[in-house]
Motif scaffolding. Sequence first.
Motif, PDB file in Angstrom:
ATOM      1  N   ARG A 178     -53.176 -46.310  52.189  1.00 52.39           N
ATOM      2  CA  ARG A 178     -53.318 -47.471  51.309  1.00 52.39           C
ATOM      3  C   ARG A 178     -54.059 -47.092  50.021  1.00 52.39           C
ATOM      4  NH1 ARG A 178     -56.822 -50.171  54.117  1.00 52.39           N
ATOM      5  NH2 ARG A 178     -55.240 -50.659  55.682  1.00 52.39           N
ATOM      6  N   GLY A 200     -52.550 -46.876  46.145  1.00 53.18           N
ATOM      7  CA  GLY A 200     -53.166 -47.636  45.077  1.00 53.18           C
ATOM      8  C   GLY A 200     -53.528 -46.762  43.886  1.00 53.18           C
ATOM      9  N   VAL A 238     -47.805 -51.833  48.183  1.00 58.08           N
ATOM     10  CA  VAL A 238     -48.801 -51.476  47.173  1.00 58.08           C
ATOM     11  C   VAL A 238     -48.122 -50.946  45.919  1.00 58.08           C
ATOM     12  CG1 VAL A 238     -50.671 -49.857  46.639  1.00 58.08           C
ATOM     13  CG2 VAL A 238     -50.641 -51.045  48.845  1.00 58.08           C
TER      14      VAL A 238
END
Length: 506
Positions: free
Chosen positions: A96, A100, A143
């Motif tokens: 994650r 990002g 994302v």
Amino acid sequence: MTPDGDRRRHHCLVTGATGYIGGRLVPELLDAGHRVRCLARSPGKLRDHPWTGSVEVVRGDVTDAASVRAAMEGIDTAYYLVHALGTGSGFEHTDRAAAGTFGEQARAAGVRRIVYLGGLTPAGVPASRLSPHLRSRAEVGEVLLASGVPTAVLRAAVIIGSGSASFEILRYLTERLPVMVTPSWVRTRIQPIAVRDVLRYLVGSADLPEEVNRTFDIGGPDVVTYLEMMRRYAAVAGLPHRLILPVPVLTPRLSGYWIGLVTPVPHAIARPLAESLRHEVVCREHDIARHVPDPPGSPVGFDTALSLALERVRDAQVATHWSSASVPGAPSDPLPTDPDWAGGSLYTDRREQSVDAPPEVLWRVIEGIGGRNGWYSFPLAWAARGRLDRLIGGVGLRRGRRDAERLRVGDSLDFWRVEEIEPGRLLRLRAEMRLPGLAWLEMYAERDGAGRSRYRQRALFHPRGLLGHLYWWSVSPFHALVFGGMARNIARTAAARAGVTRPAGP
């Protein structure tokens, strides 16, 4: 497309170029006329690829914003082909955060498009019920789609191609087990896709219209169960009919261990893949064909994909392999070239042997070590060490070699990794078996003062804690048999290939 109908030439950034898909995508992008920059944590692993001289390689990590920012300069299309699968319980957080960072830096650099290869998720299944592997793949896609950079998320199920983890699992299970007691997930429906179609969609996605920011399901024309896949593999490979008995008691966790014991794929990778197989993964649309039209004969059918993969394996033409990517937690530092006093204890076993053969003949023997050629000493001991490694969750000996004759930096070689090659002179291997420390094996082909060849061998071990020291001293009595026998037999083999019946003295 440009106004005159020609394809636009892009400056592409490829992450994951040391991995299975990334290593195959780079030459496809070059063939399409694109410029390519590769972002790699260990650029040396790309040094021996045939296309390395045609690309720019920069050092960096997708978790490091500064290195990603530098790599994004002047880039049109950025390919995100990395994940933290197998790195431990925190891999979802790592994935994650990395996605990002990648999206933020792409937007800041003015990148026109991100292309991500994710996993096909089952319809109607909430994220909480997905396997951690599939859940993380889906989250990474979300994302990137929310990054502000137009993103294409290509979602694939099982990829069929020589060297892919999915293909290796299928191949080893089917070839090694004529009778199988299997998990219930072998009845789950899957829509596999040939690796050549995956690459075609990845390359074509660079030319998607700017307004496209979405997921695309990609798959082949066949929807099958894993049981059907094994039976059809047996038919295509010319194997007798396989007796397959599904039972409900094998949980995904046990299935991962079962796959890890039978196949060369480590438990750290096998378990999340097995957990994902309990879900039905079938494409719900084929919208990608509106932008990347399917040529005649595509998408490639399952049996054809199997035939192509088997042909590549038989011809030893595997360009990339699932094991090209480093095993999580494998040793890296310090290097054996550091001084003896650096980094604590460094145990060494040295062997030398004069060889009645030219250095180039000796080098061919050295470069051909491992895999089906074996390790030139006490096969039972090597086999036992490999089995022990598998039992404790390591890679074991079954990864073999990518190529029967040639090695390149970054290749896996049984439970070693090629760390350095000086063609004609040095092969350095770094251990990836489970050890209480770090280990290397170096093999040299040299010419002595009398004009003859000399084989020099060095095994090094950097212990971790008291257990590491105890390990070295417990196995050192066997070194004369294992490492001494290796040196003698390599010299003898080189002499025999040179037509000399008597090996030189020690």
